[in-house]
Design an enzyme around this catalytic site. Structure first.
Site, PDB file in Angstrom:
ATOM      1  N   LYS A 148       0.708  -1.089  -0.169  1.00  0.00           N
ATOM      2  CA  LYS A 148      -0.206  -0.098  -0.114  1.00  0.00           C
ATOM      3  C   LYS A 148       0.852   1.310  -0.116  1.00  0.00           C
ATOM      4  O   LYS A 148       0.521   2.086  -0.632  1.00  0.00           O
ATOM      5  CB  LYS A 148      -1.080   0.043   1.214  1.00  0.00           C
ATOM      6  CG  LYS A 148      -2.100   1.209   1.267  1.00  0.00           C
ATOM      7  CD  LYS A 148      -2.300   1.303   2.629  1.00  0.00           C
ATOM      8  CE  LYS A 148      -1.249   2.207   3.524  1.00  0.00           C
ATOM      9  NZ  LYS A 148      -1.674   2.695   4.950  1.00  0.00           N
TER      10      LYS A 148
ATOM     11  N   GLY B  34      -4.566   7.720   5.759  1.00  0.00           N
ATOM     12  CA  GLY B  34      -3.644   8.759   5.997  1.00  0.00           C
ATOM     13  C   GLY B  34      -2.937   9.025   4.705  1.00  0.00           C
ATOM     14  O   GLY B  34      -2.567  10.323   4.573  1.00  0.00           O
TER      15      GLY B  34
ATOM     16  N   SER C 189       5.448  10.683   9.969  1.00  0.00           N
ATOM     17  CA  SER C 189       6.316  11.128   8.862  1.00  0.00           C
ATOM     18  C   SER C 189       5.407  11.274   7.392  1.00  0.00           C
ATOM     19  O   SER C 189       6.266  11.749   6.546  1.00  0.00           O
ATOM     20  CB  SER C 189       7.046   9.767   8.621  1.00  0.00           C
ATOM     21  OG  SER C 189       6.152   8.740   8.154  1.00  0.00           O
ATOM     22  N   GLN C 190       3.971  11.115   7.495  1.00  0.00           N
ATOM     23  CA  GLN C 190       3.339  11.217   6.103  1.00  0.00           C
ATOM     24  C   GLN C 190       3.396  12.707   5.960  1.00  0.00           C
ATOM     25  O   GLN C 190       3.184  13.186   4.732  1.00  0.00           O
ATOM     26  CB  GLN C 190       1.925  10.833   6.198  1.00  0.00           C
ATOM     27  CG  GLN C 190       2.043   9.129   6.382  1.00  0.00           C
ATOM     28  CD  GLN C 190       0.505   8.586   6.320  1.00  0.00           C
ATOM     29  OE1 GLN C 190      -0.371   9.274   6.981  1.00  0.00           O
ATOM     30  NE2 GLN C 190       0.466   7.447   6.146  1.00  0.00           N
TER      31      GLN C 190
ATOM     32  N   GLU D  17       3.734   0.487  12.345  1.00  0.00           N
ATOM     33  CA  GLU D  17       2.727  -0.209  11.858  1.00  0.00           C
ATOM     34  C   GLU D  17       2.787  -1.887  11.836  1.00  0.00           C
ATOM     35  O   GLU D  17       1.884  -2.465  11.815  1.00  0.00           O
ATOM     36  CB  GLU D  17       2.832  -0.078  10.115  1.00  0.00           C
ATOM     37  CG  GLU D  17       3.976  -0.568   9.438  1.00  0.00           C
ATOM     38  CD  GLU D  17       4.276  -0.136   8.235  1.00  0.00           C
ATOM     39  OE1 GLU D  17       4.232  -0.731   7.124  1.00  0.00           O
ATOM     40  OE2 GLU D  17       4.310   1.271   7.918  1.00  0.00           O
TER      41      GLU D  17
ATOM     42  N   HIS E 111      -2.866   6.822  14.288  1.00  0.00           N
ATOM     43  CA  HIS E 111      -3.177   6.166  13.198  1.00  0.00           C
ATOM     44  C   HIS E 111      -4.720   5.889  13.071  1.00  0.00           C
ATOM     45  O   HIS E 111      -5.550   6.692  13.579  1.00  0.00           O
ATOM     46  CB  HIS E 111      -2.582   4.582  13.069  1.00  0.00           C
ATOM     47  CG  HIS E 111      -0.983   4.702  13.047  1.00  0.00           C
ATOM     48  ND1 HIS E 111      -0.326   3.539  12.749  1.00  0.00           N
ATOM     49  CD2 HIS E 111      -0.210   5.861  12.997  1.00  0.00           C
ATOM     50  CE1 HIS E 111       0.984   4.050  12.785  1.00  0.00           C
ATOM     51  NE2 HIS E 111       1.153   5.214  12.742  1.00  0.00           N
TER      52      HIS E 111
ATOM     53  N   ARG F  95      -5.312  -3.444  11.227  1.00  0.00           N
ATOM     54  CA  ARG F  95      -4.248  -4.062  11.910  1.00  0.00           C
ATOM     55  C   ARG F  95      -4.777  -4.508  13.412  1.00  0.00           C
ATOM     56  O   ARG F  95      -4.411  -5.350  13.969  1.00  0.00           O
ATOM     57  CB  ARG F  95      -3.167  -3.131  12.147  1.00  0.00           C
ATOM     58  CG  ARG F  95      -2.506  -2.830  10.721  1.00  0.00           C
ATOM     59  CD  ARG F  95      -1.320  -2.444  10.845  1.00  0.00           C
ATOM     60  NE  ARG F  95      -0.488  -1.840   9.438  1.00  0.00           N
ATOM     61  CZ  ARG F  95      -0.393  -2.356   8.492  1.00  0.00           C
ATOM     62  NH1 ARG F  95      -0.257  -3.741   8.351  1.00  0.00           N
ATOM     63  NH2 ARG F  95      -0.094  -1.868   7.395  1.00  0.00           N
TER      64      ARG F  95
END
Length: 480
Positions: free
Chosen positions: A40, A115, A190-191, A333, A360, A405
Site C-alpha cells: 500500500k 492517511g 512521517s506522512q 505499523e 493512526h 491491523r
C-alpha cells in the site's frame, strides 16, 4: 498457551451478519505458503508520481484495497486518466496512468480513513486549477493534519479549514505553488513530510523541509519516498538529520511493478510462532525500503527461526513465544501484530517508541490495551508503548475500531484462544480485502474453489475429512 486440536465446524467458522467473525484455529501446526498483495505504501506513492509525471506510466502489482481505490478516485477527480488493464492477478491491479495537461478542479476527494490520501493529496491539489474539497470517515476528522496544511500555507497555498487544520477542508488550487523553505513538526507522522516531498518537484522552487520536533517516527517511510522520487529522476537530498530537499524539475514516467506488502505479512508470519508451524512467503525482495522487512530481525526475538533464500522467506516457530523488550519508533505499523504475539508469550514484554500509533486509524495503544484486558490479559498503557504481563486469555469479543491491523491482531490471538470473535472483520478491506480467504487457506491447507468464488459473498472450501460446504464471507465494507 492453548492451541486447538481440531477445526471448528463450518457453522461456527462462518461470519455472522454484520461482519462479526469467529476467529479460526488450526487443526495442527501450520505448513503453508502465502502470496502477498502489493504494498500500500509504495502503491499510493507511485500512483501520485505517475499522475505528476511527464508521460504515461504502467503500474503492475497495484494493491486492490479501499485505500488505493480512494487514491485512484482522488487522482481521477483531478483529471488523471487511469485505466485498469487485463491481468490474471486477483490481488492487484495493473493500471495505465496518463497525466493530464493540467490538474483541474472543482473536485471532491473522499479520504476515507487513509492517511496517505488525506496527507499526500493536499499538496497535489495545490497544482490543480480550482477548489478541491477534502473529507473522510468520522474518525478521519480526528486524525492530525495541522502540520502539513500549515506547511502548505507557508509555501503559498490557499487552504480553507475554518482554522481547524483538519478534515474537512478545501484547497483552492491555482495551478502552481511557489514552494521553497518550510519548517514542519512531523512528530506525529512521517506522512506530513512525504506529502510535501511527493509533489515538490512540481513546485516552482521545489521544497526544503526542516523538521522542528523532538522525534521523528517512521523515518523509513520518508526514505521510501525519496527513493521513489530518485528513481524517477528527481533530485533529492537528505544532507542533515530532519532536513530534506527536492529540486524543481521533471518527474519521469516509468513502467514498474510494485513490491509485495511486507507489513501485511506480519500476521501470517506471526501465525507460525503461535501454532509452532512454518509459513513461507515467495517474492520477498532482497533489498527494500519497506519497514516490513524488519520482521526478519524482529520475529527471531520472539523465538522464530527465519531464513531468506532465493526470494522465499521462511518463518518457523515452536509454539512457545518469548517475551521481548523492543523500542520501535520506525516500525509502528508492525506494532499491533507484535503486541498480539507478546500477549500470548510466556514472559513479560515491553514495546515502546510507538506513541505515534495513537494517531493512526485509531488510538492503537489504548485500543490494544483495552482488548487484551477484555480477554483477561494484563496489558498496561505506557506514554509511548505497552507493557504486557503473561496471563491466560479467555473467549470474548475483540473490537477492531474500524482498524485493519486491530482486526488482524484479533485473528492472530484467536489462533491460540478459542472463542475470540472479531466484531468487524470487514475493515481489513482498507489494505487487504482478501485477508479472510488468505487466512482460511493458510489454516486449512486447501485452495478455494476459484478466485472468482472468493470475490463473492460466499466461498467454497474443501475441508479435510468433509464434503464441500459453502461458507458466507464477511462484509468488506468498513463503513457500516
Amino acid at each position: 498457551m492453548f492451541i486447538a486440536n481440531k477445526l471448528r465446524s463450518i457453522e461456527t467458522a462462518a461470519a455472522a451478519p454484520g461482519g462479526v467473525w469467529l476467529a479460526l484455529q488450526p487443526t495442527a501446526r501450520l505448513r503453508g505458503t502465502v502470496t502477498l498483495p502489493g504494498s500500500k505504501s509504495l502503491t499510493n506513492r507511485e500512483l501520485i508520481l505517475a499522475a505528476l509525471a511527464d508521460g504515461p506510466s504502467t503500474l503492475s502489482g497495484v494493491l486492490r484495497s479501499r485505500d488505493t481505490d480512494l487514491m485512484i478516485a482522488a487522482l481521477e477527480a483531478l483529471g488523471v486518466k487511469i485505466s485498469k488493464l487485463a491481468t490474471k492477478d486477483t490481488l492487484n491491479y495493473k493500471l495505465a496512468i496518463t497525466p493530464p495537461a493540467e490538474l483541474t478542479g472543482p473536485a471532491t476527494i473522499d479520504c476515507g480513513l487513509a492517511g496517505t490520501v488525506m496527507r499526500f493529496m493536499p499538496a497535489v491539489a495545490t497544482l490543480a486549477t480550482g477548489p478541491v474539497a477534502f473529507d473522510g470517515d468520522h474518525y478521519a476528522r480526528k486524525r492530525p493534519m495541522r502540520p502539513v496544511l500549515a506547511a502548505l500555507v507557508d509555501l503559498g497555498a490557499d487552504i480553507a479549514s475554518d482554522c481547524r487544520h483538519a478534515l474537512p477542508f478545501t484547497v483552492h488550487g491555482r495551478g502552481a505553488l511557489e514552494g521553497g523553505r518550510v519548517r514542519l513538526n512531523a512528530s506525529q507522522s512521517s506522512q506530513f513530510v512525504s506529502g510535501l516531498l511527493l509533489a515538490a518537484a512540481r513546485f516552482k522552487q521545489g521544497v526544503h523541509i526542516m523538521h522542528t520536533g523532538d522525534k521523528l517516527p517512521s523515518l523509513p517511510h520518508i526514505e521510501m519516498t525519496l527513493a521513489a522520487l530518485t528513481a524517477r529522476g528527481v533530485t533529492t537530498a537528505a544532507e542533515h538529520p530532519g532536513e530534506w530537499r527536492v529540486q524543481p524539475g521533471t518527474i519521469a514516467a516509468r513502467d514498474l511493478t510494485i513490491e509485495p506488502d511486507l507489513s501485511n505479512a506480519a500476521p501470517f508470519l506471526a501465525a507460525a510462532l503461535v501454532t509452532g508451524g512454518t509459513v513461507r512467503i515467495h517474492n520477498w525482495p532482497a533489498t527494500t525500503t519497506q519497514i516490513g522487512d524488519r520482521l526478519r530481525e524482529l520475529l527471531p526475538l520472539f523465538g522464530a527461526a527465519v531464513k531468506l533464500s532465493q526470494g522465499t522467506l521462511t518463518v518457523s516457530g515452536t509454539g512457545k513465544i518469548k517475551g521481548v523488550k523492543l523500542h520501535l519508533p520506525d516500525a509502528g505499523e508492525l506494532a499491533p501484530n507484535l503486541i498480539g504475539l507478546a500477549a500470548l508469550a510466556d514472559e513479560p514484554s515491553e514495546i515502546t517508541g510507538i506513541g505515534h500509533i495513537r494517531h493512526h486509524e485509531t488510538d492503537r495503544i489504548s485500543a490494544l490495551v483495552a482488548e487484551i484486558n477484555a480477554l483477561g490479559g494484563k496489558a498496561q498503557e505506557l506514554s509511548d508503548g505497552i507493557k504486557i504481563t503473561p496471563a491466560r486469555l479467555n473467549p470474548g469479543v475483540w473490537r477492531s475500531y474500524a482498524d485493519h491491523r486491530m482486526a488482524t491482531t484479533g485473528a492472530l490471538i484467536g489462533l491460540a484462544v478459542p472463542g475470540v470473535e472479531i466484531d468487524d472483520i470487514g475493515c481489513v478491506s482498507k489494505t487487504m480485502p482478501d485477508f479472510v480467504r488468505m487466512w482460511e487457506q493458510l489454516l486449512r491447507g486447501e485452495q478455494l474453489a476459484s478466485a472468482a468464488t472468493a470475490a463473492t459473498s460466499a466461498a467454497t472450501l474443501l475441508l479435510p475429512g468433509s464434503a464441500l460446504a459453502s461458507i458466507p464471507m464477511p462484509d468488506t465494507d468498513c463503513d457500516r
